[in-house]
Motif scaffolding. Structure first.
Motif, short mmCIF file in Angstrom:
data_model
loop_
_atom_site.label_atom_id
_atom_site.label_comp_id
_atom_site.label_asym_id
_atom_site.label_seq_id
_atom_site.Cartn_x
_atom_site.Cartn_y
_atom_site.Cartn_z
N GLU A 40 0.83 -1.21 0.00
CA GLU A 40 0.00 0.00 0.00
C GLU A 40 0.86 1.26 0.00
N PHE A 41 1.95 1.23 0.77
CA PHE A 41 2.85 2.38 0.80
C PHE A 41 3.52 2.57 -0.55
N ASN A 42 4.00 1.45 -1.14
CA ASN A 42 4.62 1.53 -2.46
C ASN A 42 3.64 2.06 -3.49
N THR A 43 2.39 1.63 -3.40
CA THR A 43 1.36 2.11 -4.34
C THR A 43 1.17 3.61 -4.21
N ALA A 44 1.09 4.09 -2.96
CA ALA A 44 0.91 5.52 -2.74
C ALA A 44 2.10 6.31 -3.28
N LEU A 45 3.30 5.78 -3.10
CA LEU A 45 4.49 6.47 -3.57
C LEU A 45 4.55 6.50 -5.09
N ASN B 20 2.01 6.46 -7.09
CA ASN B 20 1.01 7.44 -7.52
C ASN B 20 1.48 8.87 -7.27
N GLN B 21 2.18 9.08 -6.15
CA GLN B 21 2.64 10.42 -5.81
C GLN B 21 3.63 10.96 -6.85
N LYS C 200 3.99 9.69 -9.85
CA LYS C 200 3.47 9.38 -11.19
C LYS C 200 4.46 8.53 -11.98
N ALA D 129 2.45 -3.59 -5.86
CA ALA D 129 2.17 -2.17 -6.11
C ALA D 129 2.23 -1.86 -7.59
N SER E 258 -0.88 -3.30 -9.31
CA SER E 258 -2.13 -2.59 -9.03
C SER E 258 -2.20 -1.22 -9.72
N THR E 259 -1.02 -0.65 -10.03
CA THR E 259 -1.00 0.68 -10.65
C THR E 259 -0.72 0.64 -12.14
#
Length: 278
Positions: free
Chosen positions: A204-209, A211-212, A214, A235, A238-239
C-alpha cells in the motif's frame, strides 16, 4: 571458546545474530560482527554487550589480518546479494587465513535467474522485465518516456545519470543517511526527487508512492521476500507500473538462513534458535 565472525548489514545477518544471542553464554560462543557503516551498526540488536561490533569497510588485506589474529572457527558472509566484491574479498580472505567460510544467501524474489525474457505481457505469471545489469536497464529506459521510481539504493545511483533527462524523470528512494542524501545532491537530483526513508514498505505504501511521483516504471533489485520484492510487485501490478528487475549473480552458492541455523544448531547444540526467529 568458539569464535564466529559475521559480516552483516542485511536483514538475514540481523536475524542470524538475534537467533544466536540467547545461547552464546551457554554454548561458549564469542561473536564478532562487521558492518560497513554506522547505519548498519544502528540496525543491529540493541544488546551489544553480548557481541563485538567492528564498523567500517574492510579491504581484503584488512580482512586477512582480522581473521588471522582471531582464527575464527567460522566466518559467515551475510552481506547483501548484490555486494559481489565484498563477498569475493571475504571468501578469499577466509582461504588465506584458514577460516571456514559460510555464505548466507537470500532467496530470490523472481525465480527468474538466467531468464532474459523482457516481454512484459508474455505470461500472466511474469509481470516484470528482467535485466542482467543496471546498464541494460538504463539502455531500456533511454528508449522510453515517463517518470521512474528507483528503489536500488544509492550505491549504483551514479550510473542512472546516463538516463536521458534523468533529473526530471528519476525519483530515487534511498536510506535516510547523510551519505546517501549527499550522493543524491552531488549527482544533481532535485530535492523533491530524493526520497530518504527506511523500509520495510508495504504494498500500500509503495502504491501511494508510485502514484505520488506518477511513476511509469519501477526499478528494483531481485531483493527477495525479505527485501520487499513482492510488495513492489503488487504495487506495480495494481498501478499498471512496469517493474524492471536487475538480476543477481547467477553462479553463487550458499545456504539460506534456516540452513545456516540448522548447521550451527548441529555444531554447537543451540536448541532454541528456531524460537528466536518466529
Amino acid at each position: 571458546m568458539s569464535e564466529i565472525l559475521i559480516f552483516a548489514g542485511t536483514t538475514e545477518g540481523r536475524k542470524l545474530l538475534e537467533a544466536i544471542l540467547p545461547e552464546i553464554d551457554e554454548w561458549k560462543l564469542s561473536i564478532s560482527v562487521c558492518v560497513a557503516t554506522d547505519y548498519g551498526k544502528y540496525l543491529l540488536p540493541a544488546d551489544t554487550a553480548k557481541f563485538k561490533v567492528l564498523s567500517g569497510r574492510l579491504d581484503e588485506g584488512e580482512m586477512i589480518r582480522l581473521m588471522t589474529a582471531y582464527q575464527y572457527d567460522y566466518v559467515i558472509d551475510a552481506t547483501h546479494p548484490y555486494a559481489i566484491a565484498a563477498s569475493e574479498n571475504i571468501r578469499s580472505a577466509c582461504v588465506q587465513a584458514g577460516c571456514n567460510y559460510i555464505r548466507l544467501l537470500r532467496d530470490s524474489g523472481t525465480g527468474e535467474q538466467g531468464d532474459t525474457n523482457t516481454s512484459f505481457e508474455k505470461s500472466e505469471e511474469k509481470r516484470w522485465l528482467f535485466f542482467k545489469s543496471h546498464e541494460a536497464v538504463i539502455s531500456y529506459l533511454n528508449q522510453t518516456t515517463g517518470n521512474v521510481l528507483l528503489t536500488i539504493g544509492s550505491k549504483e545511483l551514479e550510473k542512472y545519470t546516463s538516463v536521458l533527462n534523468y533529473q526530471p524523470r528519476l525519483f530515487a528512494r534511498v536510506l535516510p543517511t547523510v551519505e546517501a542524501l549527499q550522493k543524491c545532491i552531488d549527482l544533481g537530483f532535485p530535492g523533491r526527487h530524493v526520497l530518504c526513508m527506511q523500509g520495510p514498505f508495504s504494498a500500500e505504501f509503495n502504491t501511494a508512492l508510485i502514484n505520488q511521483v506518477k511513476a511509469k516504471y519501477l526499478v528494483t533489485k531481485d531483493s527477495g521476500r525479505i527485501g520487499g520484492f513482492w510488495e513492489k510487485y503488487k504495487a506495480a501490478l495494481s498501478t499498471g507500473t512496469i517493474l524492471l528487475v536487475v538480476g543477481r549473480k547467477m553462479d553463487e552458492e550458499g545456504s539460506c538462513l534456516e540452513e545456516v541455523l540448522d548447521f550451527l544448531k548441529s555444531k554447537y547444540g543451540i536448541r532454541r534458535m528456531a524460537e528466536a526467529i518466529n
